[in-house]
Design an enzyme around this catalytic site. Structure first.
Site, PDB file in Angstrom:
ATOM      1  N   ARG A 109      51.566   9.732 -21.300  1.00 37.47           N
ATOM      2  CA  ARG A 109      50.545  10.371 -20.454  1.00 37.47           C
ATOM      3  C   ARG A 109      49.406  10.874 -21.326  1.00 37.47           C
ATOM      4  NH1 ARG A 109      52.557  14.715 -16.268  1.00 37.47           N
ATOM      5  NH2 ARG A 109      52.635  15.952 -18.165  1.00 37.47           N
ATOM      6  N   THR A 113      43.861  13.683 -18.995  1.00 38.51           N
ATOM      7  CA  THR A 113      43.780  13.185 -17.612  1.00 38.51           C
ATOM      8  C   THR A 113      45.133  13.154 -16.913  1.00 38.51           C
ATOM      9  OG1 THR A 113      44.189  10.898 -18.258  1.00 38.51           O
ATOM     10  CG2 THR A 113      41.891  11.639 -18.299  1.00 38.51           C
ATOM     11  N   ASP A 205      59.196  19.165 -22.339  1.00 38.57           N
ATOM     12  CA  ASP A 205      58.866  17.760 -22.608  1.00 38.57           C
ATOM     13  C   ASP A 205      60.151  17.009 -22.971  1.00 38.57           C
ATOM     14  OD1 ASP A 205      58.176  15.359 -24.154  1.00 38.57           O
ATOM     15  OD2 ASP A 205      56.126  16.056 -23.905  1.00 38.57           O
ATOM     16  N   ASP A 208      60.194  14.962 -26.346  1.00 44.96           N
ATOM     17  CA  ASP A 208      60.274  15.828 -27.522  1.00 44.96           C
ATOM     18  C   ASP A 208      61.672  16.427 -27.673  1.00 44.96           C
ATOM     19  OD1 ASP A 208      57.709  15.448 -28.441  1.00 44.96           O
ATOM     20  OD2 ASP A 208      56.880  17.161 -27.343  1.00 44.96           O
TER      21      ASP A 208
HETATM   22  C1  PRP Z   1      56.935  11.889 -19.742  1.00 41.08           C
HETATM   23  C2  PRP Z   1      58.141  11.448 -18.949  1.00 41.08           C
HETATM   24  C3  PRP Z   1      57.556  10.450 -17.991  1.00 41.08           C
HETATM   25  C4  PRP Z   1      56.194  11.043 -17.707  1.00 41.08           C
HETATM   26  C5  PRP Z   1      56.240  11.750 -16.386  1.00 41.08           C
HETATM   27  O1  PRP Z   1      56.635  10.961 -20.715  1.00 41.08           O
HETATM   28  O2  PRP Z   1      59.170  10.930 -19.738  1.00 41.08           O
HETATM   29  O3  PRP Z   1      57.423   9.144 -18.528  1.00 41.08           O
HETATM   30  O4  PRP Z   1      55.917  11.983 -18.769  1.00 41.08           O
HETATM   31  O5  PRP Z   1      54.969  12.188 -16.033  1.00 41.08           O
HETATM   32  P1  PRP Z   1      54.154  11.568 -14.805  1.00 41.08           P
HETATM   33  O6  PRP Z   1      55.116  11.487 -13.654  1.00 41.08           O
HETATM   34  O7  PRP Z   1      53.072  12.570 -14.590  1.00 41.08           O
HETATM   35  O8  PRP Z   1      53.637  10.225 -15.204  1.00 41.08           O
HETATM   36  P2  PRP Z   1      55.464  11.202 -21.785  1.00 41.08           P
HETATM   37  O9  PRP Z   1      54.186  10.675 -21.266  1.00 41.08           O
HETATM   38  O10 PRP Z   1      55.485  12.630 -22.223  1.00 41.08           O
HETATM   39  O11 PRP Z   1      55.874  10.239 -22.966  1.00 41.08           O
HETATM   40  P3  PRP Z   1      57.170  10.243 -23.925  1.00 41.08           P
HETATM   41  O12 PRP Z   1      58.346   9.789 -23.089  1.00 41.08           O
HETATM   42  O13 PRP Z   1      56.782   9.253 -24.962  1.00 41.08           O
HETATM   43  O14 PRP Z   1      57.365  11.626 -24.467  1.00 41.08           O
HETATM   44  N1  URA Z   2      56.863  14.995 -18.807  1.00 42.29           N
HETATM   45  C1  URA Z   2      57.846  15.790 -19.292  1.00 42.29           C
HETATM   46  O1  URA Z   2      58.531  15.431 -20.255  1.00 42.29           O
HETATM   47  N2  URA Z   2      58.047  16.974 -18.684  1.00 42.29           N
HETATM   48  C2  URA Z   2      57.326  17.389 -17.634  1.00 42.29           C
HETATM   49  O2  URA Z   2      57.568  18.493 -17.121  1.00 42.29           O
HETATM   50  C3  URA Z   2      56.307  16.546 -17.152  1.00 42.29           C
HETATM   51  C4  URA Z   2      56.092  15.356 -17.752  1.00 42.29           C
END
Ligand code: PRP
Ligand code: URA
Length: 214
Positions: A109, A113, A205, A208
């Protein structure tokens, strides 16, 4: 928040799931325990999401007599983790269906945005014939999951089931409104998104916490 089609939303709220989810949410839970809990919760969810797998009759012999028993009828399954955090759920589902293929959708994400940015997509052969389980622990705005659903629909996939651990009303609505056939499994639908599009109360997160990157 307008209503969504509840018949396609399956909340897996078994007491064991709720117990593990509470440990998962706790900010003091270690990276190792967090990762193990994500795997365990994925098993519970996978079990529910595959409840309607077709069976076939097979003749076997117990130590006492012959009988007609039931085995999974060779259904083709693909697990589609949304990178990174979705990877944490793959081993749990594979422990249920070891012969499943795994495809990957790489997305993160944008911090400003909150829109998903795609960086990778690779599906196994004959993806259109498979039941596809998209896995990602978090369903926030729904941007990432709807983008993954679009990739699979564009590839001709008919049977899509999305498995998340923590969702929120905004994300559930976005996904169910976007796709009229997808089935959504989650352990809980939390209260709301905050101004940074993080789920409240949520767990922070997920990527993380799985990989210890913060
Ligand atoms: C997180 C999560 C989803 C997304 C959810 O990933 O694992 O993929 O955010 O958010 P949304 O419903 O608003 O799209 P992130 O983008 O943090 O990436 P990562 O898994 O690499 O940490
Ligand atoms: N992605 C995450 O990992 N946690 C949240 O709460 C939202 C998006």
């Amino acid at each position: 928040m307008p209503a969504y089609d509840e018949s396609r939303l399956h909340v897996v709220d078994h007491p064991l799931v709720q117990h593990k989810l509470s440990i998962l949410r706790d900010k003091n839970t270690s990276t190792k325990d967090f990762r193990e809990l994500v795997t365990e919760l994925a098993i519970f969810e996978g079990y529910e999401a595959l409840r309607d797998l077709p069976l076939e009759d097979v003749e076997i012999e117990t130590p006492l007599e012959k009988m007609v028993a039931h085995k999974i009828a060779g259904k083709k399954i693909a697990i589609i983790p949304i990178l990174r955090a979705g990877l944490g759920m793959v081993d749990g589902i594979l422990s249920l269906v070891p012969s499943a293929r795994v495809g990957h959708v790489g997305m993160y994400r944008d911090e400003e945005t909150h829109e998903p940015v795609q960086y990778y997509c690779k599906f196994p052969p004959a993806i259109e014939e498979r039941t596809c389980l998209i896995v990602d622990p978090m369903l926030a705005t729904g941007g990432s999951l709807t983008a993954a659903i679009k990739f699979l629909r564009d590839a001709g996939v008919k049977d899509i089931r999305a498995l998340t651990l923590v969702s929120c009303p905004e994300g559930v609505k976005a996904v169910l409104d976007y796709d009229p056939d997808v089935r959504l499994y989650t352990c809980v639908v939390d209260r709301q998104l905050n101004e940074n599009a993080y789920i409240l109360p949520g767990l922070g997160d997920a990527g993380d916490r799985i990989y210890g990157t913060k």
